[in-house]
Motif scaffolding. Structure first.
Motif, PDB file in Angstrom:
ATOM      1  N   ILE A 101       1.474   7.648 -14.104  1.00 10.12           N
ATOM      2  CA  ILE A 101       1.556   6.181 -14.062  1.00 10.12           C
ATOM      3  C   ILE A 101       1.490   5.759 -12.599  1.00 10.12           C
ATOM      4  O   ILE A 101       2.335   6.143 -11.787  1.00 10.12           O
ATOM      5  CB  ILE A 101       2.865   5.687 -14.705  1.00 10.12           C
ATOM      6  CG1 ILE A 101       2.911   6.069 -16.191  1.00 10.12           C
ATOM      7  CG2 ILE A 101       3.006   4.173 -14.534  1.00 10.12           C
ATOM      8  CD1 ILE A 101       4.245   5.779 -16.859  1.00 10.12           C
ATOM      9  N   ASP A 102       0.468   4.996 -12.260  1.00 15.18           N
ATOM     10  CA  ASP A 102       0.276   4.513 -10.890  1.00 15.18           C
ATOM     11  C   ASP A 102       1.237   3.351 -10.635  1.00 15.18           C
ATOM     12  O   ASP A 102       1.223   2.349 -11.354  1.00 15.18           O
ATOM     13  CB  ASP A 102      -1.173   4.058 -10.716  1.00 15.18           C
ATOM     14  CG  ASP A 102      -1.495   3.673  -9.272  1.00 15.18           C
ATOM     15  OD1 ASP A 102      -0.606   3.775  -8.407  1.00 15.18           O
ATOM     16  OD2 ASP A 102      -2.644   3.266  -9.027  1.00 15.18           O
ATOM     17  N   ILE A 103       2.059   3.469  -9.608  1.00 22.98           N
ATOM     18  CA  ILE A 103       3.029   2.403  -9.343  1.00 22.98           C
ATOM     19  C   ILE A 103       2.507   1.358  -8.356  1.00 22.98           C
ATOM     20  O   ILE A 103       3.172   0.336  -8.134  1.00 22.98           O
ATOM     21  CB  ILE A 103       4.358   2.976  -8.823  1.00 22.98           C
ATOM     22  CG1 ILE A 103       4.169   3.597  -7.435  1.00 22.98           C
ATOM     23  CG2 ILE A 103       4.943   3.969  -9.803  1.00 22.98           C
ATOM     24  CD1 ILE A 103       5.468   3.746  -6.691  1.00 22.98           C
ATOM     25  N   GLN A 104       1.324   1.585  -7.777  1.00 23.31           N
ATOM     26  CA  GLN A 104       0.811   0.641  -6.785  1.00 23.31           C
ATOM     27  C   GLN A 104       0.652  -0.776  -7.335  1.00 23.31           C
ATOM     28  O   GLN A 104       0.963  -1.751  -6.631  1.00 23.31           O
ATOM     29  CB  GLN A 104      -0.506   1.152  -6.208  1.00 23.31           C
ATOM     30  CG  GLN A 104      -0.355   2.349  -5.287  1.00 23.31           C
ATOM     31  CD  GLN A 104       0.637   2.093  -4.161  1.00 23.31           C
ATOM     32  OE1 GLN A 104       0.611   1.031  -3.516  1.00 23.31           O
ATOM     33  NE2 GLN A 104       1.516   3.054  -3.916  1.00 23.31           N
ATOM     34  N   PRO A 105       0.163  -0.958  -8.578  1.00 24.02           N
ATOM     35  CA  PRO A 105       0.072  -2.327  -9.105  1.00 24.02           C
ATOM     36  C   PRO A 105       1.417  -3.049  -9.145  1.00 24.02           C
ATOM     37  O   PRO A 105       1.475  -4.266  -8.943  1.00 24.02           O
ATOM     38  CB  PRO A 105      -0.490  -2.125 -10.520  1.00 24.02           C
ATOM     39  CG  PRO A 105      -1.247  -0.847 -10.440  1.00 24.02           C
ATOM     40  CD  PRO A 105      -0.453   0.021  -9.503  1.00 24.02           C
ATOM     41  N   PHE A 106       2.490  -2.315  -9.371  1.00 23.58           N
ATOM     42  CA  PHE A 106       3.816  -2.935  -9.404  1.00 23.58           C
ATOM     43  C   PHE A 106       4.260  -3.321  -7.998  1.00 23.58           C
ATOM     44  O   PHE A 106       4.904  -4.359  -7.806  1.00 23.58           O
ATOM     45  CB  PHE A 106       4.831  -1.989 -10.043  1.00 23.58           C
ATOM     46  CG  PHE A 106       4.521  -1.638 -11.472  1.00 23.58           C
ATOM     47  CD1 PHE A 106       4.915  -2.467 -12.504  1.00 23.58           C
ATOM     48  CD2 PHE A 106       3.807  -0.484 -11.777  1.00 23.58           C
ATOM     49  CE1 PHE A 106       4.609  -2.156 -13.820  1.00 23.58           C
ATOM     50  CE2 PHE A 106       3.498  -0.164 -13.091  1.00 23.58           C
ATOM     51  CZ  PHE A 106       3.899  -1.006 -14.116  1.00 23.58           C
ATOM     52  N   LEU A 107       3.917  -2.506  -7.019  1.00 24.18           N
ATOM     53  CA  LEU A 107       4.270  -2.816  -5.639  1.00 24.18           C
ATOM     54  C   LEU A 107       3.436  -3.967  -5.090  1.00 24.18           C
ATOM     55  O   LEU A 107       3.921  -4.788  -4.314  1.00 24.18           O
ATOM     56  CB  LEU A 107       4.085  -1.575  -4.758  1.00 24.18           C
ATOM     57  CG  LEU A 107       5.048  -0.410  -5.027  1.00 24.18           C
ATOM     58  CD1 LEU A 107       4.635   0.809  -4.216  1.00 24.18           C
ATOM     59  CD2 LEU A 107       6.472  -0.801  -4.710  1.00 24.18           C
ATOM     60  N   ALA A 108       2.166  -4.037  -5.528  1.00 21.35           N
ATOM     61  CA  ALA A 108       1.253  -5.051  -4.991  1.00 21.35           C
ATOM     62  C   ALA A 108       1.492  -6.432  -5.589  1.00 21.35           C
ATOM     63  O   ALA A 108       1.227  -7.453  -4.940  1.00 21.35           O
ATOM     64  CB  ALA A 108      -0.192  -4.621  -5.239  1.00 21.35           C
ATOM     65  N   ASN A 109       1.973  -6.470  -6.829  1.00 16.08           N
ATOM     66  CA  ASN A 109       2.083  -7.756  -7.536  1.00 16.08           C
ATOM     67  C   ASN A 109       3.519  -8.232  -7.681  1.00 16.08           C
ATOM     68  O   ASN A 109       3.850  -8.935  -8.622  1.00 16.08           O
ATOM     69  CB  ASN A 109       1.450  -7.630  -8.927  1.00 16.08           C
ATOM     70  CG  ASN A 109      -0.025  -7.297  -8.844  1.00 16.08           C
ATOM     71  OD1 ASN A 109      -0.726  -7.774  -7.963  1.00 16.08           O
ATOM     72  ND2 ASN A 109      -0.510  -6.465  -9.763  1.00 16.08           N
ATOM     73  N   SER A 110       4.372  -7.857  -6.758  1.00 21.30           N
ATOM     74  CA  SER A 110       5.772  -8.254  -6.895  1.00 21.30           C
ATOM     75  C   SER A 110       6.289  -8.807  -5.579  1.00 21.30           C
ATOM     76  O   SER A 110       5.664  -8.680  -4.536  1.00 21.30           O
ATOM     77  CB  SER A 110       6.628  -7.059  -7.333  1.00 21.30           C
ATOM     78  OG  SER A 110       6.665  -6.104  -6.285  1.00 21.30           O
ATOM     79  N   PHE A 111       7.456  -9.400  -5.625  1.00 20.26           N
ATOM     80  CA  PHE A 111       8.118  -9.955  -4.451  1.00 20.26           C
ATOM     81  C   PHE A 111       9.242  -9.013  -4.018  1.00 20.26           C
ATOM     82  O   PHE A 111      10.418  -9.289  -4.228  1.00 20.26           O
ATOM     83  CB  PHE A 111       8.650 -11.351  -4.746  1.00 20.26           C
ATOM     84  CG  PHE A 111       7.577 -12.334  -5.119  1.00 20.26           C
ATOM     85  CD1 PHE A 111       6.865 -12.994  -4.130  1.00 20.26           C
ATOM     86  CD2 PHE A 111       7.275 -12.578  -6.456  1.00 20.26           C
ATOM     87  CE1 PHE A 111       5.870 -13.897  -4.469  1.00 20.26           C
ATOM     88  CE2 PHE A 111       6.286 -13.486  -6.796  1.00 20.26           C
ATOM     89  CZ  PHE A 111       5.571 -14.142  -5.816  1.00 20.26           C
ATOM     90  N   GLY A 112       8.845  -7.884  -3.467  1.00 18.11           N
ATOM     91  CA  GLY A 112       9.835  -6.937  -3.000  1.00 18.11           C
ATOM     92  C   GLY A 112      10.057  -5.788  -3.978  1.00 18.11           C
ATOM     93  O   GLY A 112       9.646  -5.834  -5.138  1.00 18.11           O
ATOM     94  N   LYS A 113      10.743  -4.752  -3.498  1.00 19.77           N
ATOM     95  CA  LYS A 113      10.924  -3.536  -4.298  1.00 19.77           C
ATOM     96  C   LYS A 113      11.883  -3.737  -5.471  1.00 19.77           C
ATOM     97  O   LYS A 113      11.747  -3.084  -6.510  1.00 19.77           O
ATOM     98  CB  LYS A 113      11.414  -2.407  -3.389  1.00 19.77           C
ATOM     99  CG  LYS A 113      10.361  -1.972  -2.384  1.00 19.77           C
ATOM    100  CD  LYS A 113      10.850  -0.851  -1.493  1.00 19.77           C
ATOM    101  CE  LYS A 113       9.753  -0.419  -0.510  1.00 19.77           C
ATOM    102  NZ  LYS A 113      10.206   0.654   0.400  1.00 19.77           N
ATOM    103  N   ALA A 114      12.845  -4.629  -5.320  1.00 17.77           N
ATOM    104  CA  ALA A 114      13.777  -4.881  -6.423  1.00 17.77           C
ATOM    105  C   ALA A 114      13.036  -5.463  -7.630  1.00 17.77           C
ATOM    106  O   ALA A 114      13.281  -5.066  -8.776  1.00 17.77           O
ATOM    107  CB  ALA A 114      14.885  -5.824  -5.972  1.00 17.77           C
ATOM    108  N   VAL A 115      12.123  -6.416  -7.360  1.00 16.51           N
ATOM    109  CA  VAL A 115      11.328  -7.011  -8.443  1.00 16.51           C
ATOM    110  C   VAL A 115      10.377  -5.971  -9.023  1.00 16.51           C
ATOM    111  O   VAL A 115      10.192  -5.885 -10.240  1.00 16.51           O
ATOM    112  CB  VAL A 115      10.551  -8.242  -7.936  1.00 16.51           C
ATOM    113  CG1 VAL A 115       9.652  -8.796  -9.036  1.00 16.51           C
ATOM    114  CG2 VAL A 115      11.512  -9.310  -7.449  1.00 16.51           C
ATOM    115  N   ALA A 116       9.776  -5.157  -8.137  1.00 15.37           N
ATOM    116  CA  ALA A 116       8.875  -4.103  -8.601  1.00 15.37           C
ATOM    117  C   ALA A 116       9.603  -3.134  -9.526  1.00 15.37           C
ATOM    118  O   ALA A 116       9.071  -2.711 -10.563  1.00 15.37           O
ATOM    119  CB  ALA A 116       8.285  -3.361  -7.415  1.00 15.37           C
ATOM    120  N   ALA A 117      10.844  -2.772  -9.169  1.00 11.50           N
ATOM    121  CA  ALA A 117      11.625  -1.856  -9.998  1.00 11.50           C
ATOM    122  C   ALA A 117      11.942  -2.472 -11.353  1.00 11.50           C
ATOM    123  O   ALA A 117      11.893  -1.793 -12.387  1.00 11.50           O
ATOM    124  CB  ALA A 117      12.914  -1.463  -9.281  1.00 11.50           C
TER     125      ALA A 117
END
Length: 247
Positions: free
Chosen positions: A219-235
């Motif tokens: 599972i590629d996590i880059q889309p979650f990092l690119a489309n969020s407002f910080g790591k907490a939102v990405a998580a």
């Protein structure tokens, strides 16, 4: 009568399967801790011993008729520096994964560091203690992956309830986004269910269980990092995705 005899044999095989864990924790790993003082070398040896022992346990329990198993995509577990996430339907999911993942690391309950039969093993292998300091646990997990370890995590934090409802904690997603590291997912199925949450280990089903492990594409996590407002939102977003993935 035949079914009762077969079930008794499988209960006996299950008990014998757990026996080497206690023997190793009392006789083998304390000696290793004394003889090998350099932590990294001791950890490497210990993890190899755990893998060998658990692989023997899996194969012996299979030979004794306790269960059958099938693994698809095993080659995906032969890399280094992975974050391996799996659902957790049974007590021995970790036994299978430690048996087939090289230099595997995992998060263990803090009480196992005090248990007579496990404390020497977890110390020698350098597993991560799941204590009350969640920040330290997260940092230890990140360090394990960056050091080339293969970290096994159950995002549920405990075995799946009997009703099959999955609830994920956000810790696994936090490890992924803060390392950062793609996820190697493993779906585990067991039919009929055995060693499930809330059941005694000797209460086995009437028929031999079949375990199926499906190691899927990362599972590629880059889309979650690119489309969020910080790591907490990405998580948080990644946790939601994983919930759907494993449900």
């Amino acid at each position: 009568m035949v079914n009762n005899i077969q079930r008794f044999w499988r209960v006996l095989g299950t008990g014998l399967g757990f026996l080497p864990v206690g023997i190793g924790g009392v006789l083998v790993f304390p000696v290793l801790n004394l003889m090998v003082r350099e932590p990294k070398r001791r950890r490497t040896i210990a993890r190899d011993l755990v893998q060998l022992t658990f692989r023997c346990i899996v194969r012996s329990m299979c030979a004794l008729g306790v269960f059958q198993y099938e693994i698809k995509g095993l080659e995906r577990l032969e890399r280094r520096g992975q974050l391996i996430l799996a659902n957790h339907p049974t007590l021995i999911d970790i036994v299978f994964l430690l048996a087939f993942v090289q230099q595997a690391d995992c998060i263990v309950k803090a009480r196992l560091w005090c248990n007579l039969f496990t404390r020497a093993t977890v110390r020698a292998a350098g597993y991560i203690a799941n204590n009350e300091d969640s920040v330290q646990v997260l940092e230890d997990c990140i360090a394990s992956i960056r050091d080339g370890g293969n970290l096994i995590v159950f995002p549920e934090g405990t075995r799946t309830p009997a009703d099959g409802g999955i609830t994920l904690k956000r810790g696994a997603a936090n490890i992924a986004v803060r390392t950062p590291c793609n996820i190697t997912p493993v779906r585990i199925h067991c039919t009929p269910p055995m060693l499930v949450k809330g059941e005694k280990w000797w209460r086995l089903p009437a028929y031999r269980s079949h375990f199926y492990f499906d190691v899927l594409e990362d599972i590629d996590i880059q889309p979650f990092l690119a489309n969020s407002f910080g790591k907490a939102v990405a998580a948080r977003q990644l946790t939601g995705y994983l919930h759907k993935f494993f449900s």
